[in-house]
Write a protein that holds these residues in place. Structure first.
Motif, PDB file in Angstrom:
ATOM      1  N   SER A  35     -35.873  60.047 -60.977  1.00 16.27           N
ATOM      2  CA  SER A  35     -35.171  60.162 -59.702  1.00 16.27           C
ATOM      3  C   SER A  35     -35.843  59.338 -58.612  1.00 16.27           C
ATOM      4  O   SER A  35     -37.064  59.404 -58.429  1.00 16.27           O
ATOM      5  CB  SER A  35     -35.117  61.637 -59.284  1.00 16.27           C
ATOM      6  N   LYS A  90     -30.138  69.785 -61.564  1.00 13.92           N
ATOM      7  CA  LYS A  90     -31.223  69.553 -60.616  1.00 13.92           C
ATOM      8  C   LYS A  90     -32.035  70.819 -60.348  1.00 13.92           C
ATOM      9  O   LYS A  90     -32.950  70.825 -59.517  1.00 13.92           O
ATOM     10  CB  LYS A  90     -30.665  69.016 -59.296  1.00 13.92           C
ATOM     11  N   ASN A 145     -41.997  68.544 -64.965  1.00 16.05           N
ATOM     12  CA  ASN A 145     -41.254  67.610 -65.811  1.00 16.05           C
ATOM     13  C   ASN A 145     -42.036  66.300 -65.936  1.00 16.05           C
ATOM     14  O   ASN A 145     -42.906  65.998 -65.119  1.00 16.05           O
ATOM     15  CB  ASN A 145     -39.837  67.383 -65.268  1.00 16.05           C
ATOM     16  N   CYS A 192     -39.002  70.753 -55.296  1.00 15.15           N
ATOM     17  CA  CYS A 192     -38.201  70.100 -56.323  1.00 15.15           C
ATOM     18  C   CYS A 192     -38.212  70.920 -57.608  1.00 15.15           C
ATOM     19  O   CYS A 192     -39.238  71.008 -58.289  1.00 15.15           O
ATOM     20  CB  CYS A 192     -38.749  68.704 -56.593  1.00 15.15           C
ATOM     21  N   ASP A 233     -35.582  62.961 -65.369  1.00 11.69           N
ATOM     22  CA  ASP A 233     -34.959  61.707 -64.971  1.00 11.69           C
ATOM     23  C   ASP A 233     -35.822  61.004 -63.927  1.00 11.69           C
ATOM     24  O   ASP A 233     -36.503  61.660 -63.133  1.00 11.69           O
ATOM     25  CB  ASP A 233     -33.564  61.955 -64.406  1.00 11.69           C
ATOM     26  N   HIS A 283     -36.383  70.261 -60.304  1.00 10.33           N
ATOM     27  CA  HIS A 283     -35.750  69.467 -61.365  1.00 10.33           C
ATOM     28  C   HIS A 283     -36.214  69.949 -62.739  1.00 10.33           C
ATOM     29  O   HIS A 283     -37.408  70.048 -63.000  1.00 10.33           O
ATOM     30  CB  HIS A 283     -36.109  67.991 -61.227  1.00 10.33           C
ATOM     31  N   LYS A 284     -35.252  70.206 -63.605  1.00 17.79           N
ATOM     32  CA  LYS A 284     -35.582  70.643 -64.962  1.00 17.79           C
ATOM     33  C   LYS A 284     -35.409  69.519 -65.978  1.00 17.79           C
ATOM     34  O   LYS A 284     -35.622  69.712 -67.169  1.00 17.79           O
ATOM     35  CB  LYS A 284     -34.713  71.840 -65.335  1.00 17.79           C
ATOM     36  N   GLN A 285     -35.011  68.359 -65.509  1.00 16.11           N
ATOM     37  CA  GLN A 285     -34.913  67.186 -66.373  1.00 16.11           C
ATOM     38  C   GLN A 285     -35.923  66.148 -65.899  1.00 16.11           C
ATOM     39  O   GLN A 285     -36.342  66.159 -64.747  1.00 16.11           O
ATOM     40  CB  GLN A 285     -33.506  66.601 -66.342  1.00 16.11           C
TER      41      GLN A 285
END
Length: 258
Positions: free
Chosen positions: A146, A67, A164, A138, A144, A140-142
């Motif tokens: 979320s 995350k 992302n 945020c 997804d 987040h490096k993926q």
């Protein structure tokens, strides 16, 4: 050959949406319409944000490297060094909690960053975000899909973070946030500094966030999916009535396979 395909978020829909003649995109969220921030609550928060008090940032989710949570404290530290008056509330738990606690202590940021641990979603987290958070940070490096993105927007909270595919796609629904290069802590901190100085931009983002989330509430998203399933079942019944063409001309005898 499917009768229909449901894709959660932009990355899945962009990659697979064209694989079915009957595809639908939806956004996973647990935010019911009644929990979306009200107009009166939104005005109160916008007034507080415009009063030149510290810009209140927050993060919620698993405290896990996937995350990008190890970047949260450095972003705040960098923004404060640049003169931004900001605070950060972190909700959640996970393997990176000890690292975050160390970062806070080592940076002397105990007065600016608070770790709340895991709290109940509807009774604790949502009211706190609706009343006390101006911006979601945020890292987040993926990509997804979320549910955090849409649920946070439902609290009238815009999102800033790394570029992302999931977040970038959601922001195309309306300008309720901003993104920077993946992993660029300094650039993300610069966004925080800019928003700290431009509170009108923040309050405008708040309105857009609430509007987007209301149009994609839990009830609306599920209703769309139910209609799609109903239509797909009719398509499936039609396809089932068509003559079958075998995919393989012969049947494999696996008993004699090596």
């Amino acid at each position: 050959m499917s009768a229909g395909l449901q894709c959660n978020g932009f990355p899945a829909f962009d990659a697979y949406g064209a694989c079915s003649q009957h595809s639908v995109q939806f956004f996973d969220t647990r935010m019911p319409e009644k929990a979306v921030i009200s107009s009166s609550e939104l005005r109160l928060k916008q007034g507080s944000c415009s009063s030149r008090e510290p810009l209140r940032l927050a993060f919620s989710g698993r405290l896990d490297p996937i995350k990008g949570v190890e970047d949260l404290v450095p972003v705040i530290a960098e923004a404060r060094r640049a003169g931004a008056d900001v605070t950060l509330d972190i909700f959640g738990d996970g393997p990176s909690r000890a690292l975050i606690e160390h970062q806070i202590g080592a940076g002397g940021l105990d007065d600016a960053i608070t770790l709340h641990g895991s709290v109940d979603y509807l009774t604790r987290l949502v009211p706190f975000f609706r009343q006390n958070v101006d911006m979601f940070l945020c890292c987040h490096k993926q990509a997804d899909p979320s549910c955090t993105y849409m649920e946070t927007a439902g609290c009238g909270v815009p999102t800033i973070g790394y570029n992302n595919a999931a977040l970038r796609g959601l922001l195309s629904l309306g300008g309720f946030g901003d993104v920077c290069r993946m992993g660029d802590i300094k650039q993300l901190a610069n966004i925080v500094v800019d928003l700290c100085e431009n509170r009108q931009k923040v309050t405008e983002m708040m309105s857009v966030a609430a509007s987007v989330a209301r149009s994609h509430s839990f009830e609306r998203e599920f209703a769309k999916r139910v209609v799609h399933l109903s239509e797909a079942s009719e398509t499936a019944a039609h396809v089932a009535s068509l003559p079958r063409v075998p995919v393989f001309p012969t049947r494999l005898d696996l008993r004699n396979a090596a």
